[in-house]
Scaffold this motif. Structure first.
Motif, PDB file in Angstrom:
ATOM      1  N   THR A 202     -25.686 -64.798  50.072  1.00 43.34           N
ATOM      2  CA  THR A 202     -26.137 -64.032  51.482  1.00 43.34           C
ATOM      3  C   THR A 202     -26.249 -64.986  52.558  1.00 43.34           C
ATOM      4  OG1 THR A 202     -28.578 -64.887  50.812  1.00 43.34           O
ATOM      5  CG2 THR A 202     -27.985 -62.840  50.161  1.00 43.34           C
ATOM      6  N   LEU A 203     -25.801 -66.200  52.446  1.00 40.80           N
ATOM      7  CA  LEU A 203     -25.645 -67.172  53.553  1.00 40.80           C
ATOM      8  C   LEU A 203     -24.164 -67.569  53.743  1.00 40.80           C
ATOM      9  CD1 LEU A 203     -28.892 -69.417  52.885  1.00 40.80           C
ATOM     10  CD2 LEU A 203     -28.491 -67.479  54.431  1.00 40.80           C
ATOM     11  N   THR A 204     -23.570 -66.903  54.812  1.00 40.58           N
ATOM     12  CA  THR A 204     -22.274 -67.418  54.734  1.00 40.58           C
ATOM     13  C   THR A 204     -22.092 -68.629  55.817  1.00 40.58           C
ATOM     14  OG1 THR A 204     -21.944 -65.679  56.487  1.00 40.58           O
ATOM     15  CG2 THR A 204     -21.220 -65.236  54.097  1.00 40.58           C
ATOM     16  N   GLY A 216     -28.031 -74.627  57.884  1.00 46.40           N
ATOM     17  CA  GLY A 216     -28.606 -74.266  59.304  1.00 46.40           C
ATOM     18  C   GLY A 216     -30.105 -73.561  59.266  1.00 46.40           C
ATOM     19  N   VAL A 217     -30.495 -73.263  58.147  1.00 51.07           N
ATOM     20  CA  VAL A 217     -31.661 -72.536  57.980  1.00 51.07           C
ATOM     21  C   VAL A 217     -32.831 -73.468  57.654  1.00 51.07           C
ATOM     22  CG1 VAL A 217     -32.551 -70.570  56.442  1.00 51.07           C
ATOM     23  CG2 VAL A 217     -30.008 -70.815  56.991  1.00 51.07           C
ATOM     24  N   ALA A 218     -32.687 -74.653  57.407  1.00 58.96           N
ATOM     25  CA  ALA A 218     -33.690 -75.568  57.089  1.00 58.96           C
ATOM     26  C   ALA A 218     -34.188 -76.324  58.563  1.00 58.96           C
ATOM     27  CB  ALA A 218     -33.250 -76.603  56.215  1.00 58.96           C
ATOM     28  N   CYS A 233     -36.351 -70.696  55.226  1.00 58.13           N
ATOM     29  CA  CYS A 233     -36.726 -69.228  55.044  1.00 58.13           C
ATOM     30  C   CYS A 233     -36.387 -68.408  53.974  1.00 58.13           C
ATOM     31  CB  CYS A 233     -36.912 -68.296  56.327  1.00 58.13           C
ATOM     32  SG  CYS A 233     -35.307 -68.189  57.193  1.00 58.13           S
ATOM     33  N   ASN A 234     -35.574 -68.984  53.148  1.00 57.25           N
ATOM     34  CA  ASN A 234     -34.674 -68.619  51.922  1.00 57.25           C
ATOM     35  C   ASN A 234     -36.030 -67.945  51.037  1.00 57.25           C
ATOM     36  OD1 ASN A 234     -34.030 -68.291  49.460  1.00 57.25           O
ATOM     37  ND2 ASN A 234     -32.906 -69.967  49.215  1.00 57.25           N
ATOM     38  N   GLN A 235     -36.016 -66.670  51.030  1.00 55.83           N
ATOM     39  CA  GLN A 235     -37.147 -65.905  50.394  1.00 55.83           C
ATOM     40  C   GLN A 235     -37.285 -66.311  48.958  1.00 55.83           C
ATOM     41  OE1 GLN A 235     -38.938 -64.012  52.362  1.00 55.83           O
ATOM     42  NE2 GLN A 235     -40.290 -63.919  50.400  1.00 55.83           N
ATOM     43  N   ALA A 236     -36.122 -66.658  48.196  1.00 60.83           N
ATOM     44  CA  ALA A 236     -36.419 -67.180  46.703  1.00 60.83           C
ATOM     45  C   ALA A 236     -37.415 -68.504  46.769  1.00 60.83           C
ATOM     46  CB  ALA A 236     -34.951 -67.292  46.266  1.00 60.83           C
ATOM     47  N   VAL A 237     -36.914 -69.252  47.771  1.00 66.47           N
ATOM     48  CA  VAL A 237     -37.915 -70.358  47.745  1.00 66.47           C
ATOM     49  C   VAL A 237     -39.356 -70.110  48.168  1.00 66.47           C
ATOM     50  CG1 VAL A 237     -38.261 -72.684  48.693  1.00 66.47           C
ATOM     51  CG2 VAL A 237     -35.988 -71.867  48.352  1.00 66.47           C
ATOM     52  N   VAL A 238     -39.639 -69.407  49.224  1.00 65.08           N
ATOM     53  CA  VAL A 238     -40.755 -68.863  49.896  1.00 65.08           C
ATOM     54  C   VAL A 238     -41.706 -68.231  48.793  1.00 65.08           C
ATOM     55  CG1 VAL A 238     -41.622 -67.098  51.171  1.00 65.08           C
ATOM     56  CG2 VAL A 238     -39.926 -68.545  52.163  1.00 65.08           C
ATOM     57  N   ALA A 273     -30.231 -84.683  55.195  1.00 65.65           N
ATOM     58  CA  ALA A 273     -28.877 -84.713  54.477  1.00 65.65           C
ATOM     59  C   ALA A 273     -28.501 -83.100  54.374  1.00 65.65           C
ATOM     60  CB  ALA A 273     -28.911 -85.555  53.234  1.00 65.65           C
ATOM     61  N   VAL A 274     -29.380 -82.341  53.896  1.00 63.13           N
ATOM     62  CA  VAL A 274     -29.004 -80.900  53.906  1.00 63.13           C
ATOM     63  C   VAL A 274     -28.649 -80.460  54.989  1.00 63.13           C
ATOM     64  CG1 VAL A 274     -30.137 -78.566  53.383  1.00 63.13           C
ATOM     65  CG2 VAL A 274     -30.515 -80.439  51.799  1.00 63.13           C
ATOM     66  N   ARG A 275     -29.361 -80.767  56.088  1.00 60.66           N
ATOM     67  CA  ARG A 275     -28.868 -80.005  57.436  1.00 60.66           C
ATOM     68  C   ARG A 275     -27.594 -80.767  58.171  1.00 60.66           C
ATOM     69  NH1 ARG A 275     -34.749 -80.237  58.905  1.00 60.66           N
ATOM     70  NH2 ARG A 275     -34.655 -82.330  59.318  1.00 60.66           N
ATOM     71  N   GLN A 294     -24.834 -72.689  47.741  1.00 60.44           N
ATOM     72  CA  GLN A 294     -25.475 -73.567  48.316  1.00 60.44           C
ATOM     73  C   GLN A 294     -27.066 -73.681  48.085  1.00 60.44           C
ATOM     74  OE1 GLN A 294     -26.019 -73.419  52.438  1.00 60.44           O
ATOM     75  NE2 GLN A 294     -24.944 -75.272  52.831  1.00 60.44           N
ATOM     76  N   CYS A 295     -27.446 -72.679  47.875  1.00 62.77           N
ATOM     77  CA  CYS A 295     -28.978 -72.717  47.603  1.00 62.77           C
ATOM     78  C   CYS A 295     -29.308 -73.083  46.382  1.00 62.77           C
ATOM     79  CB  CYS A 295     -29.792 -71.390  47.939  1.00 62.77           C
ATOM     80  SG  CYS A 295     -29.852 -71.103  50.080  1.00 62.77           S
ATOM     81  N   ALA A 296     -28.634 -72.477  45.449  1.00 67.03           N
ATOM     82  CA  ALA A 296     -28.794 -73.007  43.727  1.00 67.03           C
ATOM     83  C   ALA A 296     -28.512 -74.654  43.711  1.00 67.03           C
ATOM     84  CB  ALA A 296     -27.566 -72.473  42.954  1.00 67.03           C
ATOM     85  N   CYS A 298     -29.100 -76.523  46.093  1.00 65.30           N
ATOM     86  CA  CYS A 298     -30.338 -77.112  46.803  1.00 65.30           C
ATOM     87  C   CYS A 298     -31.431 -77.412  45.927  1.00 65.30           C
ATOM     88  CB  CYS A 298     -30.462 -76.490  48.216  1.00 65.30           C
ATOM     89  SG  CYS A 298     -31.916 -77.373  49.265  1.00 65.30           S
ATOM     90  N   TYR A 299     -31.687 -76.351  45.110  1.00 72.70           N
ATOM     91  CA  TYR A 299     -32.950 -76.485  44.292  1.00 72.70           C
ATOM     92  C   TYR A 299     -32.812 -77.689  43.298  1.00 72.70           C
ATOM     93  CZ  TYR A 299     -32.862 -71.491  45.353  1.00 72.70           C
ATOM     94  OH  TYR A 299     -32.907 -70.447  45.884  1.00 72.70           O
ATOM     95  N   ALA A 300     -31.593 -78.264  42.876  1.00 73.98           N
ATOM     96  CA  ALA A 300     -31.376 -79.396  41.784  1.00 73.98           C
ATOM     97  C   ALA A 300     -31.653 -80.843  42.785  1.00 73.98           C
ATOM     98  CB  ALA A 300     -29.998 -79.331  41.465  1.00 73.98           C
TER      99      ALA A 300
HETATM  100  S1  SF4 Z   1     -32.424 -73.512  49.818  1.00 69.87           S
HETATM  101 FE1  SF4 Z   1     -31.753 -75.300  50.628  1.00 69.87          FE
HETATM  102  S2  SF4 Z   1     -29.785 -74.754  51.299  1.00 69.87           S
HETATM  103 FE2  SF4 Z   1     -30.874 -72.902  50.578  1.00 69.87          FE
HETATM  104  S3  SF4 Z   1     -31.594 -72.094  52.850  1.00 69.87           S
HETATM  105 FE3  SF4 Z   1     -33.246 -73.550  51.993  1.00 69.87          FE
HETATM  106  S4  SF4 Z   1     -32.768 -75.755  52.823  1.00 69.87           S
HETATM  107 FE4  SF4 Z   1     -30.996 -74.502  52.931  1.00 69.87          FE
END
Ligand code: SF4
Length: 364
Positions: A202-204, A216-218, A233-238, A273-275, A294-296, A298-300
């Motif tokens: 969903t994030l290109t 760029g979302v962090a 604001c990644n909903q899966a993390v929220v 570093a993520v940004r 990318q987000c998967a 990031c979780y690690a």
């Molecule tokens: S989970 Fe990580 S890579 Fe995905 S949007 Fe959030 S900070 Fe960015």
């Protein structure tokens, strides 16, 4: 505040904060990313007001963005947050699915809340239209824009080629006489959409090199429904709230001030570093085999090795210059670049509708 003024700050870490005021919503849209129902969770208003009260004239976010669920189920809270934010120089934004438009009227308390915010954004897509007619949404928006309110439309479609987007944007441009900017995105496989939509990125991103892929979302933290503050604001993390990966959890609105949250977001080696180079490259440097998504990846990064690697990376000579360079690259595309990068490239220019260009200070 025009949408362009808001998006200008999007790449700047700690320049704004989201507040998820409630997960409740009276609509049951099939694509709802927050899986909201009228019976969903809603926490004490004090979790949000107390946090906003830590903003000061000397140290505050540029913008506070209120969303849900349906934020306008709590119109007094929206109004009070907007007032308190404004008193120290923070501008405010609220997003709504416009459930009230079905009556053709704006209830008094909702009107008060809309009057108080600097920007009102309405959702419009084929799923919302099953619940609230497009004509009703456009009629209310027309009334607001005629009265001088800064408003925008947030549309989503299945792809750039979705005929719905062509048709809905054309009608909105016509009815609103090109005075209302539109941020057009693509439906993501989260919340209720995950039940019927095949998973996809969903994030290109436009990679800066073969391996670097900055997130760029962090940049803007979010105070989630229960007060947990998450770095993106990644909903899966929220949705994980208190159980979110440690490096993405910045604190809690009941105990932490805005200044603490912002400084954690800016200072965290992993987030920096993520940004700057993206999670896949950090994981790879730490000897992990990162997932393609990318987000998967990031979780690690909460594990010990990637954490150490992130600290090592940001302490290297030249990292700070690279970090600034990446921010400048992300900012150089401006609001249209952001819309192109994180939404529908075909409709990215529509964020400029109704914008009267004037000299703007560079956000970075
Ligand atoms: S989970 Fe990580 S890579 Fe995905 S949007 Fe959030 S900070 Fe960015």
């Amino acid at each position: 505040m025009h949408l362009m003024e808001m998006l200008r700050f999007r790449p700047v870490p700690g320049s704004a904060v989201y507040l998820g005021l409630t997960r409740r919503c009276p609509l049951t849209c099939r694509h709802c990313s927050t899986n909201s129902l009228i019976s969903s969770e809603e926490h004490d208003a004090g979790l949000f007001l107390g946090f906003v009260d830590t903003f000061t004239a000397e140290d505050h976010p540029e913008i506070v963005l209120m969303s849900g669920g349906e934020a306008l189920l709590r119109p007094r809270l929206v109004r009070d947050i907007a007032r308190r934010a404004s008193s120290v120089g923070t501008r405010s934004y609220v997003a709504s699915g416009m459930f009230f438009a079905r009556t053709g009227k704006i209830p008094r308390l909702i009107q008060e809340a809309i009057d108080e915010v600097d920007h009102f954004a309405a959702s419009l897509d084929v799923f919302h239209e099953e619940e609230v007619p497009r004509s009703a949404v456009l009629k209310i928006l027309r009334r607001l824009v005629d009265a001088g309110k800064d408003v925008s439309l947030q549309l989503v479609g299945m792809s750039d080629d979705d005929p719905y987007l062509a048709e809905a944007t054309a009608e909105a441009r016509d009815v609103l006489e090109d005075r209302v900017p539109m941020l057009v995105g693509l439906v993501g496989a989260s919340g209720r959409a995950a039940e019927w939509m095949p998973d996809r990125r969903t994030l290109t991103h436009l990679p800066l090199s073969a391996t670097a892929d900055p997130c760029g979302v962090a940049a803007w933290p979010i105070v989630t429904f229960d007060g947990t503050v998450i770095a993106c604001c990644n909903q899966a993390v929220v949705d994980q709230g208190r159980n979110a990966p440690a490096h993405l959890k910045l604190g809690h609105s009941a105990t932490d001030t805005w200044q603490t949250i912002r400084s954690r977001s800016r200072a965290s080696a992993t987030l920096r570093a993520v940004r700057t180079i993206g999670p896949r490259m950090i994981a790879q440097d730490a000897g992990l085999s990162p997932p393609a998504e990318q987000c998967a990846a990031c979780y690690a990064l909460s594990a010990e090795d990637p954490q150490r690697k992130a600290v090592d990376l940001v302490e290297r000579p030249g990292f700070a210059a690279m970090e600034l360079g990446v921010q400048q690259i992300l900012s150089s595309g401006g609001p249209v670049g952001y819309a192109r990068r994180y939404g529908s490239a075909r409709y990215a220019d529509m964020v400029t509708l109704g914008y009267r260009p004037q000299e703007q200070p560079c956000a970075v």
